[in-house]
Scaffold this active site. Structure first.
Site, PDB file in Angstrom:
ATOM      1  N   LYS A  41     -36.788 -32.825  36.332  1.00  0.00           N
ATOM      2  CA  LYS A  41     -36.766 -34.269  35.579  1.00  0.00           C
ATOM      3  C   LYS A  41     -37.663 -35.195  36.645  1.00  0.00           C
ATOM      4  O   LYS A  41     -37.429 -35.113  37.861  1.00  0.00           O
ATOM      5  CB  LYS A  41     -35.345 -34.938  35.456  1.00  0.00           C
ATOM      6  CG  LYS A  41     -34.613 -34.253  34.341  1.00  0.00           C
ATOM      7  CD  LYS A  41     -35.381 -34.359  32.890  1.00  0.00           C
ATOM      8  CE  LYS A  41     -35.687 -35.672  32.586  1.00  0.00           C
ATOM      9  NZ  LYS A  41     -34.130 -36.451  32.333  1.00  0.00           N
ATOM     10  N   SER A  78     -33.142 -36.157  38.622  1.00  0.00           N
ATOM     11  CA  SER A  78     -31.470 -35.921  37.892  1.00  0.00           C
ATOM     12  C   SER A  78     -30.898 -35.054  38.949  1.00  0.00           C
ATOM     13  O   SER A  78     -31.132 -34.197  39.602  1.00  0.00           O
ATOM     14  CB  SER A  78     -31.966 -34.957  36.538  1.00  0.00           C
ATOM     15  OG  SER A  78     -30.941 -34.505  36.181  1.00  0.00           O
ATOM     16  N   HIS A 117     -45.922 -50.823  14.247  1.00  0.00           N
ATOM     17  CA  HIS A 117     -44.515 -49.840  13.765  1.00  0.00           C
ATOM     18  C   HIS A 117     -44.545 -48.581  14.678  1.00  0.00           C
ATOM     19  O   HIS A 117     -43.929 -47.588  14.319  1.00  0.00           O
ATOM     20  CB  HIS A 117     -44.658 -49.420  12.401  1.00  0.00           C
ATOM     21  CG  HIS A 117     -44.881 -50.817  11.758  1.00  0.00           C
ATOM     22  ND1 HIS A 117     -43.901 -51.712  11.247  1.00  0.00           N
ATOM     23  CD2 HIS A 117     -46.185 -51.171  10.953  1.00  0.00           C
ATOM     24  CE1 HIS A 117     -44.590 -52.616  10.457  1.00  0.00           C
ATOM     25  NE2 HIS A 117     -45.851 -52.304  10.103  1.00  0.00           N
ATOM     26  N   GLU A 137     -37.251 -48.630  33.300  1.00  0.00           N
ATOM     27  CA  GLU A 137     -36.007 -48.761  32.649  1.00  0.00           C
ATOM     28  C   GLU A 137     -35.282 -50.034  33.499  1.00  0.00           C
ATOM     29  O   GLU A 137     -34.626 -50.451  32.582  1.00  0.00           O
ATOM     30  CB  GLU A 137     -35.432 -47.257  32.634  1.00  0.00           C
ATOM     31  CG  GLU A 137     -36.164 -46.307  31.989  1.00  0.00           C
ATOM     32  CD  GLU A 137     -35.422 -44.965  31.958  1.00  0.00           C
ATOM     33  OE1 GLU A 137     -34.644 -44.754  32.767  1.00  0.00           O
ATOM     34  OE2 GLU A 137     -36.111 -43.970  31.404  1.00  0.00           O
TER      35      GLU A 137
END
Length: 462
Positions: free
Chosen positions: A282, A276, A155, A289
């Site tokens: 970043k 970024s 979980h 992804e």
């Protein structure tokens, strides 16, 4: 005039040529189409359906066309619809009337069916090699990290301590099934449809067994109607590809989480990260992804081909021309994702200390305390309740279980003895798991040994 235009009184509309044509995408099959045509020409000559001289002339013409395509000297034409008729038209232009004999005893229906099977068979070899390499990477990483302690999760909550080698071997199992699945898919697709004709067979005494041997098929399709209308093998391949992508997506999801500051378990190499446009600090795990995102694309391809096939009457229907786009896209997506995923995980930095530090929170040794009480004769449900109260006590007193004194343990049960202090240490908890398939170092080393035996035993499979 079209090669099939004898019964028509006028040319097809210009918009119809564009709408009907598959050459913009099925030109990818040129090599497989020529391979099938060469085998067919050999069979026609061997069977006496055409002369041996004619057969040889056709084969020579086809081989020259293949070389010219590979050298960029051929421009495919949309008015010839597809790869089959583009090549046949070129052949007739080059060798004359003899070229018109190539299509004797076959239809585009069985022709395209064999092309697609040859294409998938070839691509399965490439994909299985990529999976094989990935399996070896997981085993190598597992060897390096049998002593790297980290939290195991359920979980997405810290659950029990494991080692990172154990984690990598879990994914080894998934991709091992994928490897076996794509090879198993090859067994069912490696059946020859060529020679089936349009749907009912042919009046010529062809030699389909010769064709099967020539093209490397295990056997021939027994029913010609099934041979030309079947795309189960496309569906099965894309389904297998969907599962590969699902497994890649699961690993990538974890790596995205692990590379965040909230986890801090891994850092992606600069070569497999992006920045970024506005935030200078970043470093984004975009490879992971994108693989996660492309999984939905392959799922969509599976739904696409299932929907195409779901209501088709026997035998061939033009709808089936649309089978190639989802197939080709799945193949290219799979190969791209597998190749870059391998590079990404081989270059990422694993932060062992952060993983170990994370095991100090979350009471991940609570189950081991319950198991200890069970070993002292306490029923498991009673032990579960006792340890639950201990966890509440620890929360109230801002302590971990391993920080409790023996006196504090004994407040909850007189079954606790001095050895409990060692038993609740995180590394002890991890290595105390003795059941087959568990996270102890001994078990993980056994898994690695089994994997290496698999590599030795199944090396011929790639």
């Amino acid at each position: 005039m079209k090669l099939w235009g004898g019964r028509f009184q006028k040319e097809t509309a210009g918009i119809m040529d564009r709408f009907n044509a598959s050459i913009p995408f099925d030109q990818k099959l040129y090599k497989h189409d020529i391979m099938g045509s060469i085998a067919h020409a050999k069979m026609l000559g061997k069977s006496g359906i055409i002369s041996q001289e004619e057969s040889e002339k056709i084969i020579e013409g086809l081989e020259e066309i293949r070389k010219d395509i590979e050298n960029g000297k051929v421009e495919f034409k949309i008015e010839y619809e597809d790869i089959h008729m583009n090549i046949e038209t070129l052949l007739i232009e080059r060798i004359g009337e003899v070229g018109k004999k190539l299509h004797t005893a076959r239809s585009r229906n069985d022709q395209v069916a064999v092309d697609i099977r040859l294409y998938i068979r070839e691509e399965i070899e490439k994909i299985s090699e990529l999976l094989w390499d990935l399996l070896q990477i997981f085993v190598s990483l597992s060897k390096d990290h049998v002593d790297t302690i980290m939290p195991g999760y359920t979980h997405l909550q810290r659950a029990q301590p494991i080692n990172l080698g154990y984690y990598f071997m879990a994914y080894f199992q998934m991709f091992q099934r994928d490897f076996q699945r794509v090879l198993d898919c090859k067994k069912r697709l490696n059946v020859l449809p060529l020679g089936a004709g349009a749907l009912a067979g042919t009046t010529y005494f062809t030699d389909r067994e010769f064709l099967a041997k020539e093209l490397g098929f295990d056997r021939i399709c027994e029913n010609s109607m099934d041979a030309v209308s079947d795309r189960d093998f496309v569906i099965e391949f894309i389904s297998s590809g969907s599962m590969i992508m699902m497994h890649l997506s699961r690993v990538c999801e974890e790596l995205v989480l692990w590379s965040s500051q909230e986890f801090g378990f891994v850092e992606m190499d600069d070569g497999y990260s992006t920045g970024s446009s506005i935030m200078p600090q970043k470093k984004n795990p975009d490879v992971a992804e994108l693989i996660r995102g492309k999984t939905g694309r392959v799922y969509g391809n599976l739904i696409n081909i299932l929907t195409i096939m779901k209501s088709l009457p026997l035998a061939y229907n033009k709808d089936m021309q649309e089978d190639k786009l989802p197939l080709f896209d799945t193949v290219e997506t799979l190969k791209d994702c597998l190749m870059i995923f391998k590079d990404m995980i081989c270059t990422m930095t694993i932060k062992k200390e952060n993983m170990k530090k994370a095991t100090k929170a979350g009471f991940m040794n609570a189950t081991d305390v319950a198991d200890y009480l069970v070993s002292k004769g306490v029923p498991f449900r009673s032990a579960h309740e006792i340890v639950g109260k201990m966890v509440l006590y620890c929360i109230d007193h801002d302590k971990t279980i391993e920080e409790l004194s023996l006196e504090e343990f004994q407040r909850f049960s007189d079954k606790f003895e001095k050895e409990i202090i060692e038993r609740v240490q995180i590394e002890t908890c991890m290595n105390s798991k003795v059941s087959q398939g568990s996270t102890s170092k001994e078990n993980v080393l056994k898994m690695i040994e089994n994997a290496e035996n698999f590599f030795r035993r199944d090396f011929h499979g790639v």
